[in-house]
Design an enzyme around this catalytic site. Structure first.
Site, short mmCIF file in Angstrom:
data_model
loop_
_atom_site.label_atom_id
_atom_site.label_comp_id
_atom_site.label_asym_id
_atom_site.label_seq_id
_atom_site.Cartn_x
_atom_site.Cartn_y
_atom_site.Cartn_z
CD GLU A 193 -35.27 -6.73 -68.59
OE1 GLU A 193 -35.43 -7.40 -69.68
OE2 GLU A 193 -34.37 -6.01 -68.37
CB VAL A 240 -37.33 -5.21 -83.53
CG1 VAL A 240 -37.82 -5.67 -84.73
CG2 VAL A 240 -35.76 -5.32 -83.58
CD GLU A 272 -29.97 -5.31 -72.89
OE1 GLU A 272 -30.65 -6.41 -73.05
OE2 GLU A 272 -30.47 -4.34 -73.02
CG ASP A 277 -42.02 -7.20 -77.52
OD1 ASP A 277 -41.38 -7.16 -78.45
OD2 ASP A 277 -41.10 -7.04 -76.46
N1 ADE Z 1 -36.66 -6.54 -75.63
C1 ADE Z 1 -37.87 -6.98 -75.65
N2 ADE Z 1 -38.62 -6.84 -76.71
C2 ADE Z 1 -37.64 -6.37 -77.63
C3 ADE Z 1 -37.84 -6.00 -78.88
N3 ADE Z 1 -39.01 -6.11 -79.36
N4 ADE Z 1 -36.83 -5.66 -79.63
C4 ADE Z 1 -35.56 -5.58 -78.77
N5 ADE Z 1 -35.33 -5.73 -77.60
C5 ADE Z 1 -36.43 -6.32 -76.83
#
Ligand code: ADE
Length: 269
Positions: free
Chosen positions: A29, A187, A209, A232
Site C-alpha cells: 500500500e 468485511v 485503521e 473490493d
Molecule cells: N480493506 C480492504 N477491503 C476491506 C474490507 N472488505 N473490509 C475491511 N477492510 C478492508
C-alpha cells in the site's frame, strides 16, 4: 528580516521543518515511496516498538514513513509513536478499502472527510459509535490536507486514469469524498456490507485503521488525512478481489497519488 530560528518567511506562509508522517498498513500500500526517499536523500531508519520508521525527504519535504500493520490498535500505536517520537506536523494514511457506498467501485479512490469506528458500541451507556468520555463519533480529517490529496487524485485520473483503467480492467477511476468507517473486521459478505449501509447510510468505504488514527490525531491536535483506493466491495468476492488488487494494483495508485501530493506540497513550501 527573520530572526534566527524564526520559521516564518516574509510572504507570511509558515515554513515547518517538522516531518510529515506517512503510513500504510501493508507494504504493497506504500508503493515505492521508501525507495524514492532513499534515492533522493538517503534514509535513516529507526526501529521503535517493533516498527521501522524511515526518515528522509521526498520532493524536498521531510517525511517519516512507516507501516502500521493491520487493525485499530496497531494503527493507534504507530501514529502515537509518529507524534511522540518523531514530532510529525501532520499524518497521511494511504491504502486500500472495501467500497460501501452504492456508487463506489473497485479502482475508485475515497478521500475521507470524516472517519468513524463502526465496531465501537458502548450502548446503552453511550450512543452507538461514540468514543466514551470523548463524546465524538465522527472525527474530521484536516480539510486542507484532504483537499490536497483529492487534488492529487484528480490530477492522477486526468493524466493516467484511462490508461490505468485499461491496464487493470477497471472502469475509469472516480474520486469520492466523505465518510470512511473503520473496524477490526475484514468485511466479506453481502449481509455484512448491507448491515453497514443500513447503520451508516453515508459511509463510502470500510477499512481497519483510519478512524483509530483520526482519534489519536484529534486527541493530540495533529492534522490528519486518509486516502483509500477501493480494492473490493466488501461482499463475498472481497477476499479474492482484495488479494488481487493489493498484489497487482495498489502500489501503482499509491505511487501516483503520493508523488503528486508531495510534489505539490514541495513546490508550495
Ligand atoms: N480493506 C480492504 N477491503 C476491506 C474490507 N472488505 N473490509 C475491511 N477492510 C478492508
Amino acid at each position: 528580516m527573520s530572526a534566527p530560528g524564526d520559521d516564518t518567511v516574509r510572504s507570511g506562509a509558515p515554513v515547518s521543518h517538522r516531518p510529515l508522517g506517512i503510513l500504510a498498513a501493508l507494504p504493497q500500500e506504500l508503493g515505492d515511496l521508501i525507495e524514492a526517499m532513499r534515492a533522493e536523500s538517503g534514509l535513516r531508519t529507526i526501529t521503535h516498538g517493533q516498527r521501522d520508521y524511515h526518515l528522509g525527504t521526498f520532493h524536498g519535504a521531510p517525511c517519516v514513513v512507516t507501516l502500521a500493520r493491520v487493525g485499530k490498535v496497531a494503527a493507534a500505536a504507530t501514529v502515537s509513536a509518529l507524534i511522540h517520537a518523531f514530532d510529525v506536523e501532520a499524518v497521511v494514511f494511504t491504502g486500500v478499502a472495501g467500497g460501501v457506498g452504492q456508487e463506489v467501485r473497485v479502482g475508485d479512490i475515497v478521500v475521507a472527510s470524516e472517519l468513524l469506528q463502526h465496531d465501537l458500541d458502548a450502548s446503552p451507556l453511550f450512543p452507538r459509535f461514540e468514543v466514551p468520555l470523548l463524546g465524538v463519533s465522527r472525527f474530521s480529517a484536516n480539510a486542507s490536507l484532504a483537499s490536497q490529496l483529492a487534488a492529487a487524485c484528480e490530477r492522477f485520473i486526468a493524466e493516467e486514469g484511462a490508461a490505468t483503467a485499461a491496464r487493470f480492467g477497471t472502469r475509469e477511476p472516480r474520486v469520492h469524498r466523505g465518510l470512511i468507517i473503520s473496524g477490526d473486521q475484514f468485511v466479506a459478505s453481502a449481509a455484512g456490507v448491507q448491515a453497514l449501509r443500513d447503520a451508516l447510510p453515508d459511509a463510502l468505504a470500510v477499512e481497519m485503521e483510519g478512524a483509530a488514527i483520526a482519534q489519536v490525531c484529534h486527541e493530540y491536535g495533529v492534522p490528519c488525512a486518509v486516502v483509500r483506493t477501493i480494492s473490493d466491495t466488501a461482499d463475498d468476492h472481497a477476499p479474492a478481489s482484495f488479494v488481487a488488487f493489493l498484489t497487482e494494483i495498489a502500489g501503482t495508485y499509491s505511487n501516483a497519488i503520493l508523488t503528486r501530493f508531495l510534489a505539490a506540497r514541495g513546490s508550495a513550501a
